[in-house]
Design a protein around this motif. Structure first.
Motif, PDB file in Angstrom:
ATOM      1  N   TYR A 169       0.859  -1.196  -0.045  1.00 56.87           N
ATOM      2  CA  TYR A 169       0.091  -0.098   0.040  1.00 56.87           C
ATOM      3  C   TYR A 169       0.783   1.283   0.043  1.00 56.87           C
ATOM      4  O   TYR A 169       0.179   2.378   0.120  1.00 56.87           O
ATOM      5  N   THR A 170       2.086   0.998  -0.240  1.00 56.82           N
ATOM      6  CA  THR A 170       3.017   2.451  -0.024  1.00 56.82           C
ATOM      7  C   THR A 170       2.712   3.490  -0.991  1.00 56.82           C
ATOM      8  O   THR A 170       2.974   4.486  -0.807  1.00 56.82           O
ATOM      9  N   GLU A 171       2.268   3.022  -2.170  1.00 59.25           N
ATOM     10  CA  GLU A 171       1.810   3.835  -3.329  1.00 59.25           C
ATOM     11  C   GLU A 171       0.484   4.777  -3.401  1.00 59.25           C
ATOM     12  O   GLU A 171       0.351   5.360  -4.020  1.00 59.25           O
ATOM     13  N   LEU A 172      -0.202   4.279  -2.274  1.00 55.95           N
ATOM     14  CA  LEU A 172      -1.497   4.963  -2.039  1.00 55.95           C
ATOM     15  C   LEU A 172      -1.524   5.762  -0.823  1.00 55.95           C
ATOM     16  O   LEU A 172      -1.792   5.210   0.264  1.00 55.95           O
ATOM     17  N   ALA A 214       6.636  -2.293 -18.111  1.00 54.77           N
ATOM     18  CA  ALA A 214       5.912  -0.940 -18.369  1.00 54.77           C
ATOM     19  C   ALA A 214       5.212  -0.506 -17.193  1.00 54.77           C
ATOM     20  O   ALA A 214       5.483   0.910 -17.023  1.00 54.77           O
ATOM     21  N   ALA A 215       4.924  -1.274 -16.258  1.00 59.58           N
ATOM     22  CA  ALA A 215       4.050  -0.760 -15.189  1.00 59.58           C
ATOM     23  C   ALA A 215       5.109  -0.133 -14.140  1.00 59.58           C
ATOM     24  O   ALA A 215       4.850   1.140 -13.568  1.00 59.58           O
ATOM     25  N   TRP A 216       6.390  -0.740 -13.810  1.00 55.56           N
ATOM     26  CA  TRP A 216       7.318  -0.277 -13.053  1.00 55.56           C
ATOM     27  C   TRP A 216       7.908   1.174 -13.395  1.00 55.56           C
ATOM     28  O   TRP A 216       8.460   1.925 -12.750  1.00 55.56           O
ATOM     29  N   ARG A 217       7.947   1.307 -14.815  1.00 58.25           N
ATOM     30  CA  ARG A 217       8.709   2.435 -15.265  1.00 58.25           C
ATOM     31  C   ARG A 217       7.984   3.727 -15.392  1.00 58.25           C
ATOM     32  O   ARG A 217       8.285   4.582 -15.820  1.00 58.25           O
ATOM     33  N   ASP A 218       6.550   3.487 -15.041  1.00 59.80           N
ATOM     34  CA  ASP A 218       5.527   4.732 -15.310  1.00 59.80           C
ATOM     35  C   ASP A 218       5.134   5.405 -13.716  1.00 59.80           C
ATOM     36  O   ASP A 218       4.765   4.457 -13.114  1.00 59.80           O
ATOM     37  N   GLU A 219       5.256   6.665 -13.604  1.00 59.37           N
ATOM     38  CA  GLU A 219       4.626   6.982 -12.135  1.00 59.37           C
ATOM     39  C   GLU A 219       3.257   7.855 -12.440  1.00 59.37           C
ATOM     40  O   GLU A 219       2.527   7.694 -11.585  1.00 59.37           O
ATOM     41  N   GLN A 273       0.095   8.558  -9.798  1.00 59.29           N
ATOM     42  CA  GLN A 273      -0.320   9.662  -9.178  1.00 59.29           C
ATOM     43  C   GLN A 273      -1.704  10.012  -9.573  1.00 59.29           C
ATOM     44  O   GLN A 273      -2.491  10.486  -8.768  1.00 59.29           O
ATOM     45  N   GLN A 274      -2.256   9.767 -10.690  1.00 54.09           N
ATOM     46  CA  GLN A 274      -3.668   9.654 -10.978  1.00 54.09           C
ATOM     47  C   GLN A 274      -4.652   8.791 -10.176  1.00 54.09           C
ATOM     48  O   GLN A 274      -5.668   9.330  -9.680  1.00 54.09           O
TER      49      GLN A 274
END
Length: 400
Positions: free
Chosen positions: A209-212, A289-294, A298-299
């Motif tokens: 959950y670190t990215e939320l 692809a997913a790990w390379r995009d931020e 953010q959205q």
């Protein structure tokens, strides 16, 4: 059959289904499910497209260790996200792709625990039930470390008896917490790192959950980040577990990773080679692809912020409700017993939430999840608003 199977508890959602059995909710109110932490936002198109572009990977047996490109993409992400210089994250020895955190959290215990030594596995209480099942099936004794409101819903490591630390072979931590959303600090991590060094146990940090998180300026820290800042650049005794399920709204992709102590990962790779759980090549390319995009992450965070704001604004005048620093859960205190609250809310308003006692075990004379319910704000904004309005009516005793 493995005799330890008899020790397993029913899963929380089995208990919930039994609780609701025989209850007919009002048919004119559409059901709103807020019980399961399954993201409902759309999986980004570029991840789906990467999956389709690499369908030829179905003709290949994947390796357990995974593609070098994926391990490097993960290592690069760890470095960026947790401010660790690239030379201190070795993609070859300190990173391993896994099929979601669930199977890896289970598997790490089977690989680490030595059942000959009366092992203990410590876990927060409430907890993700995989921790307990993994410990029991490995022949270990679970130790339930209560996370109480008085302690900010964080584990109090000072409360653990010396005899338990001496037998501890692995401890699970979850930050941001499920179900509370609380975040461990550098000091919390350093206390645990010192204990792991003193008693030689593994720290398994569930960080899915670190990215939320609520504040873009205050992203939750990770265990490797704290270890590095404390001078433990080899990450001894530390393994972290990450996933694309919540971060990228891709729970069906079953993609995550384990990273940390190279010696632990070396032995874990040996275990997993026999376990037979390599990630499909097509999934690996979508994961790169997913790990390379931020931008999509953010959205995603903003969508959850909007839901928290709307949900809390509706309910704050009728109950004690707080905004967690991270995750997508509300850990709501209830005036009724939690099972009664969940049952009556379903019966009257056709909303499903999860009783907190189903996520906990009795420990120290209490069940720390009692008189709480976990509400997962995974439904679309409009449904979350509707749910909040119905819950408000329920609390006020209003009926139609």
């Amino acid at each position: 059959m493995n005799p330890h199977l008899q020790l397993l508890h029913p899963y929380p959602f089995e208990k919930l289904a039994e609780l609701k059995q025989g209850i007919t909710p009002p048919a004119h109110k559409a059901h709103i499910a807020l019980s399961i932490g399954e993201p409902k936002h759309a999986t980004p198109a570029f991840i789906q497209e990467a999956l389709v572009r690499h369908l030829q990977g179905l003709t290949q047996y994947p390796t357990t260790k995974g593609l070098p490109e994926l391990r490097q993409a993960i290592a690069d992400w760890i470095g960026r996200r947790f401010a660790i210089p690239a030379e201190h994250i070795d993609a070859d020895t300190q990173v391993m792709p896994v099929n979601g955190t669930r199977e890896a959290l289970f598997a790490i215990v089977q690989a680490v625990v030595d059942p000959r030594e009366k092992p203990v596995v410590i876990m927060p209480n409430p907890f993700y039930q995989i921790y307990e099942g993994a410990a029991l099936l490995a022949g270990a004794e679970p130790y339930y470390l209560n996370t109480l409101e008085a302690d900010g819903y964080l584990p109090d490591f000072n409360s653990v008896p010396e005899a338990i630390w001496q037998r501890c072979q692995l401890i699970f931590i979850c930050s941001p917490g499920n179900p509370t959303g609380t975040v461990m600090s550098q000091a919390d991590h350093e206390k645990l790192l010192e204990l792991a060094t003193r008693y030689n146990f593994v720290i398994a940090s569930d960080e899915c959950y670190t990215e939320l998180y609520d504040d873009e300026a205050l992203p939750p820290r990770g265990l490797l980040q704290s270890a590095y800042q404390a001078g433990m650049i080899d990450f001894k005794n530390c393994v972290i577990f990450q996933s694309l399920s919540k971060r990228s709204n891709a729970p069906g992709l079953r993609s995550g990773f384990v990273a940390g102590d190279a010696e632990i990962l070396r032995q874990f790779l040996k275990y997993r080679t026999y376990h037979g759980c390599p990630m499909p090549v097509t999934t690996q390319h979508a994961s790169i692809a997913a790990w390379r995009d931020e931008a999509h992450v953010q959205q995603n965070r903003q969508l959850y912020r909007d839901k928290f704001t709307a949900f809390i604004e509706i309910l704050q005048d009728v109950c004690e409700i707080s905004r967690p620093p991270a995750s997508f859960y509300i850990w709501l205190k209830t005036a009724l017993p939690d099972t009664e609250f969940a049952l009556q809310l379903f019966a009257q308003q056709n909303i499903t939430v999860l009783p907190g006692s189903y996520l906990s075990r009795d420990s120290g004379g209490i069940n720390p999840g009692a008189n709480h319910v976990r509400i997962a704000l995974v439904a679309p904004l409009e449904e979350c608003v509707e749910a909040a309005q119905r819950i408000k009516a329920f609390i006020l005793g209003e009926s139609e």
